[in-house]
Design a protein around this motif. Structure first.
Motif, PDB file in Angstrom:
ATOM      1  N   ILE A 103       0.843  -1.202   0.000  1.00  0.00           N
ATOM      2  CA  ILE A 103       0.000   0.000   0.000  1.00  0.00           C
ATOM      3  C   ILE A 103       0.877   1.250   0.000  1.00  0.00           C
ATOM      4  O   ILE A 103       0.613   2.204  -0.745  1.00  0.00           O
ATOM      5  N   ALA A 104       1.921   1.261   0.808  1.00  0.00           N
ATOM      6  CA  ALA A 104       2.822   2.416   0.877  1.00  0.00           C
ATOM      7  C   ALA A 104       3.493   2.671  -0.473  1.00  0.00           C
ATOM      8  O   ALA A 104       3.612   3.823  -0.907  1.00  0.00           O
ATOM      9  N   ILE A 105       3.903   1.625  -1.150  1.00  0.00           N
ATOM     10  CA  ILE A 105       4.528   1.784  -2.465  1.00  0.00           C
ATOM     11  C   ILE A 105       3.549   2.429  -3.449  1.00  0.00           C
ATOM     12  O   ILE A 105       3.906   3.350  -4.185  1.00  0.00           O
ATOM     13  N   CYS A 106       2.299   1.952  -3.449  1.00  0.00           N
ATOM     14  CA  CYS A 106       1.281   2.535  -4.339  1.00  0.00           C
ATOM     15  C   CYS A 106       1.057   4.012  -4.025  1.00  0.00           C
ATOM     16  O   CYS A 106       0.978   4.841  -4.941  1.00  0.00           O
ATOM     17  N   VAL A 107       0.969   4.339  -2.748  1.00  0.00           N
ATOM     18  CA  VAL A 107       0.741   5.737  -2.357  1.00  0.00           C
ATOM     19  C   VAL A 107       1.915   6.608  -2.790  1.00  0.00           C
ATOM     20  O   VAL A 107       1.725   7.711  -3.329  1.00  0.00           O
ATOM     21  N   ILE A 108       3.118   6.146  -2.573  1.00  0.00           N
ATOM     22  CA  ILE A 108       4.307   6.914  -2.957  1.00  0.00           C
ATOM     23  C   ILE A 108       4.334   7.145  -4.468  1.00  0.00           C
ATOM     24  O   ILE A 108       4.610   8.258  -4.934  1.00  0.00           O
ATOM     25  N   ILE A 109       4.018   6.118  -5.236  1.00  0.00           N
ATOM     26  CA  ILE A 109       4.010   6.262  -6.697  1.00  0.00           C
ATOM     27  C   ILE A 109       2.951   7.269  -7.122  1.00  0.00           C
ATOM     28  O   ILE A 109       3.193   8.118  -7.989  1.00  0.00           O
ATOM     29  N   ILE A 110       1.768   7.222  -6.520  1.00  0.00           N
ATOM     30  CA  ILE A 110       0.700   8.165  -6.856  1.00  0.00           C
ATOM     31  C   ILE A 110       1.115   9.596  -6.505  1.00  0.00           C
ATOM     32  O   ILE A 110       0.901  10.522  -7.296  1.00  0.00           O
ATOM     33  N   VAL A 111       1.710   9.781  -5.337  1.00  0.00           N
ATOM     34  CA  VAL A 111       2.145  11.127  -4.921  1.00  0.00           C
ATOM     35  C   VAL A 111       3.202  11.670  -5.882  1.00  0.00           C
ATOM     36  O   VAL A 111       3.130  12.831  -6.309  1.00  0.00           O
ATOM     37  N   ILE A 112       4.168  10.853  -6.240  1.00  0.00           N
ATOM     38  CA  ILE A 112       5.205  11.301  -7.182  1.00  0.00           C
ATOM     39  C   ILE A 112       4.585  11.620  -8.541  1.00  0.00           C
ATOM     40  O   ILE A 112       4.927  12.621  -9.177  1.00  0.00           O
ATOM     41  N   PHE A 113       3.655  10.789  -8.979  1.00  0.00           N
ATOM     42  CA  PHE A 113       2.990  11.026 -10.267  1.00  0.00           C
ATOM     43  C   PHE A 113       2.246  12.364 -10.249  1.00  0.00           C
ATOM     44  O   PHE A 113       2.348  13.151 -11.194  1.00  0.00           O
ATOM     45  N   ILE A 114       1.502  12.620  -9.165  1.00  0.00           N
ATOM     46  CA  ILE A 114       0.776  13.895  -9.048  1.00  0.00           C
ATOM     47  C   ILE A 114       1.757  15.069  -9.066  1.00  0.00           C
ATOM     48  O   ILE A 114       1.530  16.078  -9.727  1.00  0.00           O
ATOM     49  N   PHE A 115       2.870  14.930  -8.354  1.00  0.00           N
ATOM     50  CA  PHE A 115       3.888  15.986  -8.345  1.00  0.00           C
ATOM     51  C   PHE A 115       4.428  16.232  -9.751  1.00  0.00           C
ATOM     52  O   PHE A 115       4.568  17.383 -10.178  1.00  0.00           O
ATOM     53  N   LEU A 116       4.711  15.150 -10.474  1.00  0.00           N
ATOM     54  CA  LEU A 116       5.268  15.307 -11.818  1.00  0.00           C
ATOM     55  C   LEU A 116       4.249  15.915 -12.784  1.00  0.00           C
ATOM     56  O   LEU A 116       4.622  16.684 -13.673  1.00  0.00           O
ATOM     57  N   VAL A 117       2.972  15.579 -12.609  1.00  0.00           N
ATOM     58  CA  VAL A 117       1.939  16.157 -13.470  1.00  0.00           C
ATOM     59  C   VAL A 117       1.821  17.654 -13.209  1.00  0.00           C
ATOM     60  O   VAL A 117       1.696  18.452 -14.149  1.00  0.00           O
ATOM     61  N   THR A 118       1.854  18.047 -11.925  1.00  0.00           N
ATOM     62  CA  THR A 118       1.763  19.481 -11.616  1.00  0.00           C
ATOM     63  C   THR A 118       3.026  20.218 -12.058  1.00  0.00           C
ATOM     64  O   THR A 118       2.947  21.380 -12.455  1.00  0.00           O
ATOM     65  N   LEU A 119       4.170  19.551 -12.029  1.00  0.00           N
ATOM     66  CA  LEU A 119       5.416  20.162 -12.487  1.00  0.00           C
ATOM     67  C   LEU A 119       5.389  20.352 -13.998  1.00  0.00           C
ATOM     68  O   LEU A 119       5.869  21.362 -14.515  1.00  0.00           O
ATOM     69  N   GLY A 120       4.773  19.375 -14.672  1.00  0.00           N
ATOM     70  CA  GLY A 120       4.691  19.444 -16.133  1.00  0.00           C
ATOM     71  C   GLY A 120       6.067  19.401 -16.757  1.00  0.00           C
ATOM     72  O   GLY A 120       6.987  18.770 -16.234  1.00  0.00           O
ATOM     73  N   ASN A 121       6.219  20.074 -17.861  1.00  0.00           N
ATOM     74  CA  ASN A 121       7.504  20.124 -18.547  1.00  0.00           C
ATOM     75  C   ASN A 121       8.192  21.461 -18.329  1.00  0.00           C
ATOM     76  O   ASN A 121       8.957  21.917 -19.166  1.00  0.00           O
ATOM     77  N   THR A 122       7.923  22.090 -17.199  1.00  0.00           N
ATOM     78  CA  THR A 122       8.510  23.409 -16.960  1.00  0.00           C
ATOM     79  C   THR A 122      10.028  23.365 -16.926  1.00  0.00           C
ATOM     80  O   THR A 122      10.680  24.363 -17.265  1.00  0.00           O
ATOM     81  N   TYR A 123      10.597  22.239 -16.571  1.00  0.00           N
ATOM     82  CA  TYR A 123      12.060  22.144 -16.528  1.00  0.00           C
ATOM     83  C   TYR A 123      12.654  22.237 -17.939  1.00  0.00           C
ATOM     84  O   TYR A 123      13.831  22.522 -18.100  1.00  0.00           O
ATOM     85  N   MET A 124      11.855  21.995 -18.958  1.00  0.00           N
ATOM     86  CA  MET A 124      12.340  22.093 -20.330  1.00  0.00           C
ATOM     87  C   MET A 124      12.555  23.560 -20.733  1.00  0.00           C
ATOM     88  O   MET A 124      13.300  23.850 -21.658  1.00  0.00           O
TER      89      MET A 124
END
Length: 169
Positions: A103-124
């Motif tokens: 369960i913890a692994i799934c939650v961590i993956i979801i949190v990272i995914f949400i962070f990356l979606v909100t970050l978008g490609n701004t680093y480009m």
């Protein structure tokens, strides 16, 4: 404990697991499971085991008895029930821990995914002429590239793990 006593007494008598299994008319894997604590013999086999090892059932069960008395099958069955209960509790605890890890692994993956979606490609859009930003941008891009490829596999594996470790009714 029973598993340690079986192994210690068997070795002290100079018997291999195979030889003891033959004496008890069971397969060698049964002796191995007893010695690993994965299962316990039933009361009749425990009496046979004590006879084969030329010891008392009380000694096998780990009791220090000053006066030798004949063990009744009822007492043996009660002691084995306690050992079985302890083994079941140990396995249940291990199942719960793995369930929570998945369960913890799934939650961590979801949190990272949400962070990356909100970050978008701004680093480009960063100024890659600045060496520090260039290194950071390449690091973020590498992480995103690796995460997008590996995280779904880990997520699916964790969901399967959650399903397999859920409590069965």
């Amino acid at each position: 404990m029973l598993k340690d006593n079986i192994k210690t007494i068997r070795k002290a008598k100079g018997l291999s697991q195979e030889e003891l299994a033959i004496k008890l008319n069971v397969v060698r894997q049964t002796i191995s499971k007893w010695e690993q604590g994965l299962s316990v013999p039933d009361s009749e086999l425990l009496v046979s085991l004590a006879n084969a090892l030329d010891t008392s059932v009380s000694t096998l069960l780990g009791e220090n008895i000053t006066e030798q008395k004949e063990d009744s099958l009822k007492e043996i069955a009660e002691k084995l029930e306690i050992i079985n209960l302890q083994l079941t509790q140990k396995q249940e605890t291990k199942r719960k821990i793995w369930h929570l890890v998945f369960i913890a692994i799934c939650v961590i993956i979801i949190v990272i995914f949400i962070f990356l979606v909100t970050l978008g490609n701004t680093y480009m859009e960063w100024d890659y002429n600045d060496p520090e930003l260039a290194v950071l941008g390449v690091g973020v891009h590498s992480f995103v590239w690796l995460f997008v490829r590996i995280a779904p596999i880990i997520f699916i594996g964790s969901v399967i793990g959650i399903c397999l470790t859920r409590k069965k009714k």
